[in-house]
Design a protein around this motif. Structure first.
Motif, PDB file in Angstrom:
ATOM      1  N   LYS A   1       0.831  -1.187   0.000  1.00  0.00           N
ATOM      2  CA  LYS A   1       0.000   0.000   0.000  1.00  0.00           C
ATOM      3  C   LYS A   1       0.872   1.246   0.000  1.00  0.00           C
ATOM      4  O   LYS A   1       1.757   1.397   0.822  1.00  0.00           O
ATOM      5  CB  LYS A   1      -0.904  -0.006   1.228  1.00  0.00           C
ATOM      6  N   LYS A   2       0.627   2.084  -0.948  1.00  0.00           N
ATOM      7  CA  LYS A   2       1.408   3.302  -1.054  1.00  0.00           C
ATOM      8  C   LYS A   2       0.897   4.319  -0.039  1.00  0.00           C
ATOM      9  O   LYS A   2      -0.277   4.364   0.284  1.00  0.00           O
ATOM     10  CB  LYS A   2       1.309   3.879  -2.470  1.00  0.00           C
ATOM     11  N   ALA A   3       1.827   5.061   0.452  1.00  0.00           N
ATOM     12  CA  ALA A   3       1.465   6.107   1.409  1.00  0.00           C
ATOM     13  C   ALA A   3       0.647   7.187   0.710  1.00  0.00           C
ATOM     14  O   ALA A   3       0.950   7.601  -0.406  1.00  0.00           O
ATOM     15  CB  ALA A   3       2.730   6.716   2.014  1.00  0.00           C
ATOM     16  N   LYS A   4      -0.413   7.582   1.370  1.00  0.00           N
ATOM     17  CA  LYS A   4      -1.269   8.604   0.786  1.00  0.00           C
ATOM     18  C   LYS A   4      -0.550   9.945   0.799  1.00  0.00           C
ATOM     19  O   LYS A   4       0.061  10.318   1.797  1.00  0.00           O
ATOM     20  CB  LYS A   4      -2.574   8.716   1.583  1.00  0.00           C
ATOM     21  N   PRO A   5      -0.601  10.612  -0.323  1.00  0.00           N
ATOM     22  CA  PRO A   5       0.036  11.940  -0.332  1.00  0.00           C
ATOM     23  C   PRO A   5      -0.713  12.895   0.574  1.00  0.00           C
ATOM     24  O   PRO A   5      -1.926  12.832   0.712  1.00  0.00           O
ATOM     25  CB  PRO A   5      -0.068  12.360  -1.802  1.00  0.00           C
ATOM     26  N   LYS A   6       0.038  13.710   1.212  1.00  0.00           N
ATOM     27  CA  LYS A   6      -0.583  14.682   2.098  1.00  0.00           C
ATOM     28  C   LYS A   6      -1.421  15.665   1.284  1.00  0.00           C
ATOM     29  O   LYS A   6      -0.994  16.116   0.220  1.00  0.00           O
ATOM     30  CB  LYS A   6       0.498  15.438   2.873  1.00  0.00           C
ATOM     31  N   PRO A   7      -2.609  15.930   1.764  1.00  0.00           N
ATOM     32  CA  PRO A   7      -3.455  16.870   1.008  1.00  0.00           C
ATOM     33  C   PRO A   7      -2.811  18.254   0.974  1.00  0.00           C
ATOM     34  O   PRO A   7      -2.274  18.745   1.964  1.00  0.00           O
ATOM     35  CB  PRO A   7      -4.772  16.891   1.805  1.00  0.00           C
ATOM     36  N   LYS A   8      -2.899  18.826  -0.189  1.00  0.00           N
ATOM     37  CA  LYS A   8      -2.331  20.159  -0.349  1.00  0.00           C
ATOM     38  C   LYS A   8      -3.218  21.175   0.369  1.00  0.00           C
ATOM     39  O   LYS A   8      -4.449  21.084   0.314  1.00  0.00           O
ATOM     40  CB  LYS A   8      -2.233  20.511  -1.836  1.00  0.00           C
ATOM     41  N   PRO A   9      -2.611  22.065   1.051  1.00  0.00           N
ATOM     42  CA  PRO A   9      -3.429  23.084   1.730  1.00  0.00           C
ATOM     43  C   PRO A   9      -4.189  23.933   0.727  1.00  0.00           C
ATOM     44  O   PRO A   9      -3.687  24.258  -0.357  1.00  0.00           O
ATOM     45  CB  PRO A   9      -2.385  23.912   2.504  1.00  0.00           C
ATOM     46  N   LYS A  10      -5.414  24.209   1.087  1.00  0.00           N
ATOM     47  CA  LYS A  10      -6.244  25.020   0.197  1.00  0.00           C
ATOM     48  C   LYS A  10      -5.666  26.434   0.095  1.00  0.00           C
ATOM     49  O   LYS A  10      -5.307  27.036   1.114  1.00  0.00           O
ATOM     50  CB  LYS A  10      -7.683  25.084   0.715  1.00  0.00           C
ATOM     51  N   PRO A  11      -5.574  26.886  -1.103  1.00  0.00           N
ATOM     52  CA  PRO A  11      -5.034  28.253  -1.251  1.00  0.00           C
ATOM     53  C   PRO A  11      -5.986  29.277  -0.642  1.00  0.00           C
ATOM     54  O   PRO A  11      -7.207  29.166  -0.751  1.00  0.00           O
ATOM     55  CB  PRO A  11      -4.923  28.427  -2.772  1.00  0.00           C
ATOM     56  N   LYS A  12      -5.423  30.211   0.013  1.00  0.00           N
ATOM     57  CA  LYS A  12      -6.234  31.269   0.604  1.00  0.00           C
ATOM     58  C   LYS A  12      -6.863  32.112  -0.499  1.00  0.00           C
ATOM     59  O   LYS A  12      -6.239  32.347  -1.538  1.00  0.00           O
ATOM     60  CB  LYS A  12      -5.364  32.145   1.508  1.00  0.00           C
ATOM     61  N   PRO A  13      -8.116  32.477  -0.285  1.00  0.00           N
ATOM     62  CA  PRO A  13      -8.767  33.304  -1.323  1.00  0.00           C
ATOM     63  C   PRO A  13      -8.007  34.615  -1.522  1.00  0.00           C
ATOM     64  O   PRO A  13      -7.575  35.263  -0.558  1.00  0.00           O
ATOM     65  CB  PRO A  13     -10.174  33.542  -0.758  1.00  0.00           C
ATOM     66  N   LYS A  14      -7.862  34.907  -2.763  1.00  0.00           N
ATOM     67  CA  LYS A  14      -7.129  36.129  -3.107  1.00  0.00           C
ATOM     68  C   LYS A  14      -7.974  37.350  -2.743  1.00  0.00           C
ATOM     69  O   LYS A  14      -9.139  37.448  -3.101  1.00  0.00           O
ATOM     70  CB  LYS A  14      -6.831  36.133  -4.601  1.00  0.00           C
ATOM     71  N   ARG A  15      -7.361  38.195  -1.989  1.00  0.00           N
ATOM     72  CA  ARG A  15      -8.072  39.413  -1.580  1.00  0.00           C
ATOM     73  C   ARG A  15      -8.009  40.428  -2.731  1.00  0.00           C
ATOM     74  O   ARG A  15      -6.943  40.688  -3.306  1.00  0.00           O
ATOM     75  CB  ARG A  15      -7.445  40.002  -0.325  1.00  0.00           C
ATOM     76  N   ILE A  16      -9.184  40.925  -3.017  1.00  0.00           N
ATOM     77  CA  ILE A  16      -9.284  41.890  -4.123  1.00  0.00           C
ATOM     78  C   ILE A  16      -8.788  43.253  -3.639  1.00  0.00           C
ATOM     79  O   ILE A  16      -9.166  43.728  -2.553  1.00  0.00           O
ATOM     80  CB  ILE A  16     -10.730  41.975  -4.627  1.00  0.00           C
ATOM     81  N   ALA A  17      -7.949  43.781  -4.438  1.00  0.00           N
ATOM     82  CA  ALA A  17      -7.390  45.100  -4.068  1.00  0.00           C
ATOM     83  C   ALA A  17      -8.487  46.161  -4.044  1.00  0.00           C
ATOM     84  O   ALA A  17      -9.417  46.127  -4.853  1.00  0.00           O
ATOM     85  CB  ALA A  17      -6.302  45.502  -5.057  1.00  0.00           C
ATOM     86  N   PRO A  18      -8.427  47.062  -3.098  1.00  0.00           N
ATOM     87  CA  PRO A  18      -9.453  48.120  -3.017  1.00  0.00           C
ATOM     88  C   PRO A  18      -9.481  48.985  -4.283  1.00  0.00           C
ATOM     89  O   PRO A  18      -8.446  49.265  -4.886  1.00  0.00           O
ATOM     90  CB  PRO A  18      -9.016  48.934  -1.805  1.00  0.00           C
ATOM     91  N   VAL A  19     -10.681  49.357  -4.656  1.00  0.00           N
ATOM     92  CA  VAL A  19     -10.872  50.237  -5.808  1.00  0.00           C
ATOM     93  C   VAL A  19     -11.833  51.373  -5.410  1.00  0.00           C
ATOM     94  O   VAL A  19     -12.438  51.314  -4.325  1.00  0.00           O
ATOM     95  CB  VAL A  19     -11.444  49.468  -7.015  1.00  0.00           C
ATOM     96  N   ALA A  20     -12.008  52.312  -6.265  1.00  0.00           N
ATOM     97  CA  ALA A  20     -12.949  53.430  -6.093  1.00  0.00           C
ATOM     98  C   ALA A  20     -12.669  54.210  -4.813  1.00  0.00           C
ATOM     99  O   ALA A  20     -13.589  54.732  -4.179  1.00  0.00           O
ATOM    100  CB  ALA A  20     -14.367  52.926  -6.115  1.00  0.00           C
ATOM    101  N   GLY A  21     -11.408  54.279  -4.420  1.00  0.00           N
ATOM    102  CA  GLY A  21     -11.028  55.063  -3.244  1.00  0.00           C
ATOM    103  C   GLY A  21     -11.391  54.423  -1.922  1.00  0.00           C
ATOM    104  O   GLY A  21     -11.368  55.088  -0.883  1.00  0.00           O
ATOM    105  N   LEU A  22     -11.675  53.131  -1.904  1.00  0.00           N
ATOM    106  CA  LEU A  22     -12.034  52.468  -0.652  1.00  0.00           C
ATOM    107  C   LEU A  22     -10.784  51.983   0.092  1.00  0.00           C
ATOM    108  O   LEU A  22      -9.752  51.677  -0.524  1.00  0.00           O
ATOM    109  CB  LEU A  22     -12.956  51.275  -0.918  1.00  0.00           C
ATOM    110  N   ASP A  23     -10.895  51.887   1.393  1.00  0.00           N
ATOM    111  CA  ASP A  23      -9.783  51.274   2.152  1.00  0.00           C
ATOM    112  C   ASP A  23     -10.005  49.753   2.244  1.00  0.00           C
ATOM    113  O   ASP A  23     -10.972  49.204   1.703  1.00  0.00           O
ATOM    114  CB  ASP A  23      -9.675  51.920   3.542  1.00  0.00           C
TER     115      ASP A  23
END
Length: 292
Positions: A133-155
């Motif tokens: 039995k082959k060792a199960k590969p470790k699950p890859k960590p889920k990528p963090k959602p990309k934060r959208i850069a502020p637009v229209a003068g918002l912080d």
């Protein structure tokens, strides 16, 4: 009856007679045979010796008789070694010799059928399921959602709240235009900050970014629990507040053909109905940045 019968009876063993049908023991037979020999010797000596001869002859006769009796008894008591027949000796000698036919070759045991394998025998290492039995590969960590850069003068905080509004509307299936109306309304009501109310201290128990004093209005859309919009806990949640606003907007007949400020006012019933129009273009830019 002979004269010497009395003498024979005197020397016979106790409990026996001179008859031939008695079956004496080996010692008794020897004694009887000695008695007969004595009697024969006396008979022969009687013919030669005068009964009136001096006592020395009689004594010699008695001594000779006793010697003969003792000699015969000794011969019977100690028999000679038994003689083994010639044929028996040959058979014993032949039996002592090894069998050349049976010793001339190796003795191999008869072949036996192999024992069946035990059903409870443990599997070998090669058959073990865990060995291959082959060792199960470790699950890859889920990528963090990309934060959208502020637009229209918002912080950063304002942009994050705008993204929450757009995502909640998309989960409801609301069209893009409805999302623009929602973002523009939040810009006017709370400047895209999640407000708690100083009038409702309970609202401050939930995550918030500012505190207002406009009656019991709370959240991004400044909705009032006393007007039936929901509980304080519900209205402090940006996703819930967005769904509550859009549910009313989408029920207005022809809302998509109305000017943005008219559509927003129909939902909010604000004291400043024309104030929403100034945020229309900025709201459209934010929705475009989130949806692409």
């Amino acid at each position: 009856m002979r004269d010497d019968d009395t003498i024979d009876d005197q020397y016979a063993p106790e409990g026996t007679t001179g008859r031939s049908d008695d079956t004496p023991s080996s010692v008794q037979v020897g004694v009887l045979r000695g008695t007969a020999a004595t009697r024969l010797l006396r008979t022969r000596l009687g013919a030669l010796v005068n009964p009136r001869r001096p006592a020395r002859v009689v004594l010699a006769t008695g001594v000779v008789s006793c010697l003969g009796l003792a000699t015969f008894a000794g011969f019977q008591a100690f028999p000679a070694d038994p003689v083994t027949p010639v044929g028996a000796e040959a058979a014993l000698a032949e039996r002592a010799q090894p069998d050349p036919a049976s010793r001339g070759h190796d003795r191999t045991p008869a072949p036996t059928s192999p024992a069946p394998a035990s059903p409870t025998a443990s599997p070998t290492a090669s058959a073990s399921p865990t060995a291959t039995k082959k060792a199960k590969p470790k699950p890859k960590p889920k990528p963090k959602p990309k934060r959208i850069a502020p637009v229209a003068g918002l912080d950063r905080m304002q942009m994050d709240n705008a993204v929450k509004i757009v995502k909640a509307g998309r989960e409801m299936g609301a069209p893009r235009q409805a999302l623009v109306v929602a973002v523009a309304t939040a810009m006017q009501e709370s400047k895209l900050y999640n407000y708690a109310s100083g009038v409702l201290p309970e609202s401050q128990n939930y995550p918030h970014q500012a505190v207002g004093w406009d009656h019991d209005s709370v959240g991004l859309f400044q909705q009032r629990p006393s007007s039936g919009w929901g509980t304080v806990a519900d209205l402090m949640d940006p996703a819930y507040a967005t769904r509550a606003f859009l549910a009313v907007l989408l029920e207005i007949p022809g809302w998509q053909n109305l000017p943005l400020t008219v559509a927003a006012q129909a939902v909010q019933v604000s004291a400043f109905p024309d104030a929403y129009a100034q945020h229309e273009w900025l709201a459209a830019e934010v929705v475009e940045a989130v949806l692409g």
